[in-house]
Design a protein around this motif. Structure first.
Motif, PDB file in Angstrom:
ATOM      1  N   ALA A   1      10.946   3.894  -9.021  1.00  0.00           N
ATOM      2  CA  ALA A   1      11.959   3.952  -7.966  1.00  0.00           C
ATOM      3  C   ALA A   1      11.330   4.297  -6.618  1.00  0.00           C
ATOM      4  O   ALA A   1      11.747   3.772  -5.577  1.00  0.00           O
ATOM      5  N   ALA A   2      10.331   5.183  -6.616  1.00  0.00           N
ATOM      6  CA  ALA A   2       9.649   5.545  -5.367  1.00  0.00           C
ATOM      7  C   ALA A   2       8.938   4.329  -4.779  1.00  0.00           C
ATOM      8  O   ALA A   2       9.005   4.076  -3.573  1.00  0.00           O
ATOM      9  N   GLU A   3       8.258   3.580  -5.645  1.00  0.00           N
ATOM     10  CA  GLU A   3       7.563   2.371  -5.191  1.00  0.00           C
ATOM     11  C   GLU A   3       8.554   1.352  -4.634  1.00  0.00           C
ATOM     12  O   GLU A   3       8.354   0.793  -3.554  1.00  0.00           O
ATOM     13  N   GLN A   4       9.611   1.099  -5.390  1.00  0.00           N
ATOM     14  CA  GLN A   4      10.605   0.103  -4.987  1.00  0.00           C
ATOM     15  C   GLN A   4      11.302   0.510  -3.687  1.00  0.00           C
ATOM     16  O   GLN A   4      11.509  -0.329  -2.793  1.00  0.00           O
TER      17      GLN A   4
ATOM     18  N   LEU B   1       0.826  -1.207   0.000  1.00  0.00           N
ATOM     19  CA  LEU B   1       0.000   0.000   0.000  1.00  0.00           C
ATOM     20  C   LEU B   1       0.863   1.262   0.000  1.00  0.00           C
ATOM     21  O   LEU B   1       0.631   2.188  -0.784  1.00  0.00           O
ATOM     22  N   GLU B   2       1.863   1.291   0.873  1.00  0.00           N
ATOM     23  CA  GLU B   2       2.688   2.500   0.965  1.00  0.00           C
ATOM     24  C   GLU B   2       3.579   2.689  -0.264  1.00  0.00           C
ATOM     25  O   GLU B   2       3.886   3.818  -0.646  1.00  0.00           O
ATOM     26  N   SER B   3       3.993   1.589  -0.888  1.00  0.00           N
ATOM     27  CA  SER B   3       4.785   1.743  -2.112  1.00  0.00           C
ATOM     28  C   SER B   3       3.920   2.351  -3.213  1.00  0.00           C
ATOM     29  O   SER B   3       4.380   3.225  -3.965  1.00  0.00           O
ATOM     30  N   ALA B   4       2.669   1.916  -3.295  1.00  0.00           N
ATOM     31  CA  ALA B   4       1.750   2.488  -4.294  1.00  0.00           C
ATOM     32  C   ALA B   4       1.514   3.964  -4.012  1.00  0.00           C
ATOM     33  O   ALA B   4       1.443   4.790  -4.943  1.00  0.00           O
ATOM     34  N   MET B   5       1.420   4.324  -2.721  1.00  0.00           N
ATOM     35  CA  MET B   5       1.186   5.736  -2.381  1.00  0.00           C
ATOM     36  C   MET B   5       2.428   6.587  -2.650  1.00  0.00           C
ATOM     37  O   MET B   5       2.310   7.742  -3.086  1.00  0.00           O
ATOM     38  N   ALA B   6       3.611   6.029  -2.407  1.00  0.00           N
ATOM     39  CA  ALA B   6       4.838   6.767  -2.733  1.00  0.00           C
ATOM     40  C   ALA B   6       4.935   6.994  -4.236  1.00  0.00           C
ATOM     41  O   ALA B   6       5.331   8.077  -4.697  1.00  0.00           O
TER      42      ALA B   6
ATOM     43  N   ALA C   1      16.245   7.675  -0.031  1.00  0.00           N
ATOM     44  CA  ALA C   1      16.036   7.083  -1.357  1.00  0.00           C
ATOM     45  C   ALA C   1      14.606   7.313  -1.830  1.00  0.00           C
ATOM     46  O   ALA C   1      14.360   7.573  -3.013  1.00  0.00           O
ATOM     47  N   VAL C   2      13.650   7.236  -0.900  1.00  0.00           N
ATOM     48  CA  VAL C   2      12.245   7.499  -1.241  1.00  0.00           C
ATOM     49  C   VAL C   2      12.078   8.947  -1.675  1.00  0.00           C
ATOM     50  O   VAL C   2      11.455   9.243  -2.712  1.00  0.00           O
ATOM     51  N   VAL C   3      12.634   9.862  -0.897  1.00  0.00           N
ATOM     52  CA  VAL C   3      12.497  11.293  -1.206  1.00  0.00           C
ATOM     53  C   VAL C   3      13.179  11.639  -2.531  1.00  0.00           C
ATOM     54  O   VAL C   3      12.641  12.402  -3.345  1.00  0.00           O
ATOM     55  N   ASP C   4      14.354  11.081  -2.771  1.00  0.00           N
ATOM     56  CA  ASP C   4      15.075  11.345  -4.028  1.00  0.00           C
ATOM     57  C   ASP C   4      14.240  10.900  -5.231  1.00  0.00           C
ATOM     58  O   ASP C   4      14.178  11.600  -6.249  1.00  0.00           O
TER      59      ASP C   4
END
Length: 251
Positions: A223-226, A119-124, A211-214
């Motif tokens: 990349a955000a999801e991963q 869920l959070e990967s999809a939201m990112a 890494a998420v923010v980048d």
């Protein structure tokens, strides 16, 4: 125009309602822990009333609430049966808390991590796809607060929570936010979820959040999801402790 009263007065709660809450809580725990097994018939009202020391009215109200939570099935002529776990409303606060509190094998926390990670990967990814400069600034600020509190455990944990809740909010996926937030906040109440400390915990957590923010800054959805999924799953694996195995009786 009528003046608003200085103090709102709630109607008095009936004693039966208070008793019902206690009965529901105990029955939820009995079902979740398997002491009342799936497909097993609940004892009749009489024995239940005697066991809990309450009236049959309280028992009926309690059974109704458990039926609403998906834990019981009431069938005419057959009685009241414990439902299969797949039918339980596991997002119900009482049910979810009981599952986590009695999770000696950590199985429910393993499952929660997988669901939350997806869920959070999809939201990112959703945030990366359409974030504004103002939203990017908000998530960068959340990360900066984590950096500034990395030597203070409690403040760092709180900043970590704020970071994840901010990504959820800015994803604009209200359904995913609602589900993930319920899972996450209830898990945070469990010492099992916090698990063991490990070497370089603060730095590895910061690196993974960075890494998420980048990825969000570059608007790189994949990349955000991963990055988010990797962080949630691997951080749980690092702090997860192996449950103590029960000793087998000597033969």
């Amino acid at each position: 125009m009528m003046a608003a009263p200085d103090k709102f007065s709630f109607p008095p709660r009936r004693r039966a309602e208070r008793l019902s809450v206690a009965v529901v809580s105990e029955l939820v725990e009995l079902i979740v822990t398997g002491q009342l097994a799936e497909n097993e018939l609940l004892p009749p009202e009489g024995p239940l009333s005697e066991h809990f020391g309450v009236s049959r009215t309280v028992i009926r109200e309690s059974v109704k609430r458990l039926e609403e939570k998906g834990l019981l099935i009431v069938t005419q002529g057959r009685g009241t049966q414990v439902a299969r776990s797949g039918s339980w409303n596991m997002l119900d606060p009482l049910v979810l808390s009981a599952l986590i509190d009695n999770d000696e094998s950590l199985g429910i926390l393993d499952e929660l991590t997988i669901v939350r990670g997806n869920l959070e990967s999809a939201m990112a990814g959703a945030m990366a796809a359409r974030r504004t400069e103002e939203e990017l600034t908000r998530i960068e600020h959340a990360l900066q607060v984590m950096r500034e509190t990395r030597h203070e455990s409690d403040s760092f944990r709180q900043a970590d929570v704020v970071f994840h809740l901010t990504v959820m909010e800015l994803s604009r996926n209200h359904l995913a936010e609602n589900i993930a937030k319920r899972l996450y906040l209830h898990a945070l109440e469990s010492t099992r979820f916090h698990g063991m400390g490990y070497e370089n915990a603060f730095q590895s957590t910061l690196d993974e959040h960075s890494a998420v923010v980048d990825a969000i800054a570059r608007q790189d959805v994949a990349a955000a999801e991963q990055s988010m999924r990797h962080h949630i799953v691997t951080s749980w694996q690092r702090r997860r402790f192996e449950p103590a195995r029960r000793q087998q009786p000597e033969s």
